[in-house]
Design an enzyme around this catalytic site. Structure first.
Site, short mmCIF file in Angstrom:
data_model
loop_
_atom_site.label_atom_id
_atom_site.label_comp_id
_atom_site.label_asym_id
_atom_site.label_seq_id
_atom_site.Cartn_x
_atom_site.Cartn_y
_atom_site.Cartn_z
N GLY A 14 -2.79 -8.94 12.93
CA GLY A 14 -2.35 -8.10 11.83
C GLY A 14 -3.47 -7.72 10.89
CB VAL A 16 -3.59 -10.34 6.07
CG1 VAL A 16 -4.17 -11.56 5.37
CG2 VAL A 16 -3.03 -9.37 5.04
CB SER A 108 4.28 -10.89 -1.11
OG SER A 108 4.50 -9.60 -1.64
CB SER A 109 2.55 -9.28 -6.11
OG SER A 109 2.70 -8.04 -5.42
CB CYS A 110 7.54 -8.52 -3.53
SG CYS A 110 7.77 -9.60 -2.10
CE1 TYR A 137 7.55 -10.39 3.81
CE2 TYR A 137 7.10 -9.83 1.51
CZ TYR A 137 6.66 -10.21 2.76
OH TYR A 137 5.31 -10.41 2.98
CE LYS A 141 5.42 -13.65 3.18
NZ LYS A 141 4.45 -14.38 4.03
N PRO A 164 -1.09 -12.38 -3.07
CG PRO A 164 -1.21 -11.55 -0.90
CD PRO A 164 -0.78 -12.75 -1.69
CB THR A 165 -1.82 -7.22 -5.94
OG1 THR A 165 -1.05 -6.15 -6.53
CG2 THR A 165 -3.16 -6.68 -5.45
CG LEU A 167 -2.71 -7.25 0.52
CD1 LEU A 167 -2.50 -8.31 1.59
CD2 LEU A 167 -4.03 -7.50 -0.22
CG HIS A 180 3.17 -2.14 2.64
ND1 HIS A 180 2.71 -3.01 3.61
CD2 HIS A 180 4.15 -2.81 1.99
CE1 HIS A 180 3.38 -4.14 3.55
NE2 HIS A 180 4.27 -4.05 2.58
NE ARG A 188 5.46 9.49 4.17
CZ ARG A 188 5.45 10.00 2.96
NH1 ARG A 188 5.69 11.29 2.78
NH2 ARG A 188 5.21 9.25 1.89
CD1 TRP A 203 9.18 10.59 0.85
CD2 TRP A 203 9.00 8.62 1.90
NE1 TRP A 203 9.27 10.82 2.20
CE2 TRP A 203 9.17 9.64 2.88
CE3 TRP A 203 8.88 7.30 2.32
CZ2 TRP A 203 9.19 9.36 4.24
CZ3 TRP A 203 8.90 7.03 3.68
CH2 TRP A 203 9.06 8.05 4.62
CG ASP A 271 10.40 5.39 -8.49
OD1 ASP A 271 9.79 6.00 -7.59
OD2 ASP A 271 10.72 5.91 -9.57
#
Length: 314
Positions: A14, A16, A108-110, A137, A141, A164-165, A167, A180, A188, A203, A271
């Site tokens: 992958g 990372v 992940s920052s999420c 997700y 995490k 991480p923020t 990536l 992402h 696109r 989007w 968003d």
């Protein structure tokens, strides 16, 4: 971590994982295991345990995960929570049973609440509701982060996590719908250029702000933390300390790719979190800072996409 350690990088093919392996090689590490998915199915508990029993890594870097952008996270909710829990639980169990004392989990920052104070400190975890579109997700995490913390507290092992923020970079997933934001825009926009389109549809509103970290900088941060002898907390933010509106990122990509048409926003798309900027005070205090500017990182990513036009699917 030192040069004699046997290091297992999970998720080696992958974005990372491959970056971590490249960076380890550049720094003189040569005892690296990086099995592909066909060589080791991380969702199969018996396979994982047998692999650890045979190879006995002394350091595990868990960069393996089922990942995707906002559309994929919202559409494949069950897949994201189930698969990620399977992978990380199998790796933790096998690591512990095989006597591995160092485990780096990539979060992940999420994981942080949707309406966090900005910039986001590590201590804000679990202080509020998550962003609904990627909640499954994020929960997976958070479970991975808390598992590392629990092994560390109960057994005194060197298990810790980095957060991480957002990536981007070489070997990213450029799927037109499931990627992402940055690779999705690049893919696109190239289609718009190829089709001689006069407009490009972005989007969402384009007004939300995001922090972006080039993947090789994350790899350097991971190795820096593994090599550091300083005391580290259970989880550490990794980012640039700067954010930018998505519309402005799109404009930079358009300039670098040579798209001269109009950029229009489509607010029928969600968003997500309004703003997500990490406080990087802890890792900066340990002595690490990123090397790659956003423009430089975007140039490298666009070059990779145009040279190696492969789409890795979710």
């Amino acid at each position: 971590m030192n040069k004699t350690d046997k290091i297992l990088v999970c998720g080696a093919t992958g974005m990372v994982g491959s970056s971590i392996i490249r960076t380890l090689n550049q720094k003189g590490y040569n005892n690296i295991l990086g099995p592909s998915r066909s060589e080791l199915n991380l969702t199969n508990q018996n396979e994982v345990i047998n692999y650890f029993t045979s190879n006995k890594p002394s350091v595990v870097i868990d960069a393996a995960a089922k990942v995707g952008g906002i559309q994929a996270n919202n559409k494949y909710r069950a897949d994201f929570i189930h698969t990620n829990l399977q992978i990380q639980n199998n790796l933790y169990e096998a690591s512990f049973k095989s006597g591995c004392e160092t485990f780096l989990f990539l979060g992940s920052s999420c994981i942080y609440p949707k309406k966090c104070p900005q910039p986001i400190k590590e201590e804000y975890l679990l202080t509020g509701p998550l962003e609904p579109t990627n909640e499954p997700y994020a929960i997976a995490k958070i479970a991975g982060l808390k598992t590392a913390e629990s092994y560390r507290k109960q057994y005194g092992l060197n298990y810790f996590s980095v957060m991480p923020t957002n990536l981007y970079g070489v070997n990213d997933n450029f799927h037109p719908e499931n990627s992402h934001v940055i690779p999705g825009i690049i893919q696109r926009m190239q289609s718009a250029i190829d089709n001689n389109d006069k407009t490009f549809e972005l989007w969402g509103s384009g007004k939300v702000k995001r922090e972006f970290l080039y993947v090789d900088d994350l790899a350097k941060a991971c190795i820096f933390l593994l090599e550091s002898k300083k005391e580290k907390p259970d989880w550490i933010n990794v980012g640039t300390g700067e954010d930018i509106e998505i519309l402005d990122v799109c404009k930079i990509i358009a300039q670098l790719m040579g798209f001269n048409g109009e950029i229009v926003t489509n607010t029928d798309y969600p968003d997500g979190t309004p703003r997500k900027l990490l406080d990087t005070g802890i890792i900066n205090g340990l002595g690490w800072y990123p090397d790659t500017s956003l423009k430089e990182g975007l140039e490298k990513t666009i070059k990779f996409y145009r040279t190696d036009n492969q789409i890795r699917k979710i």
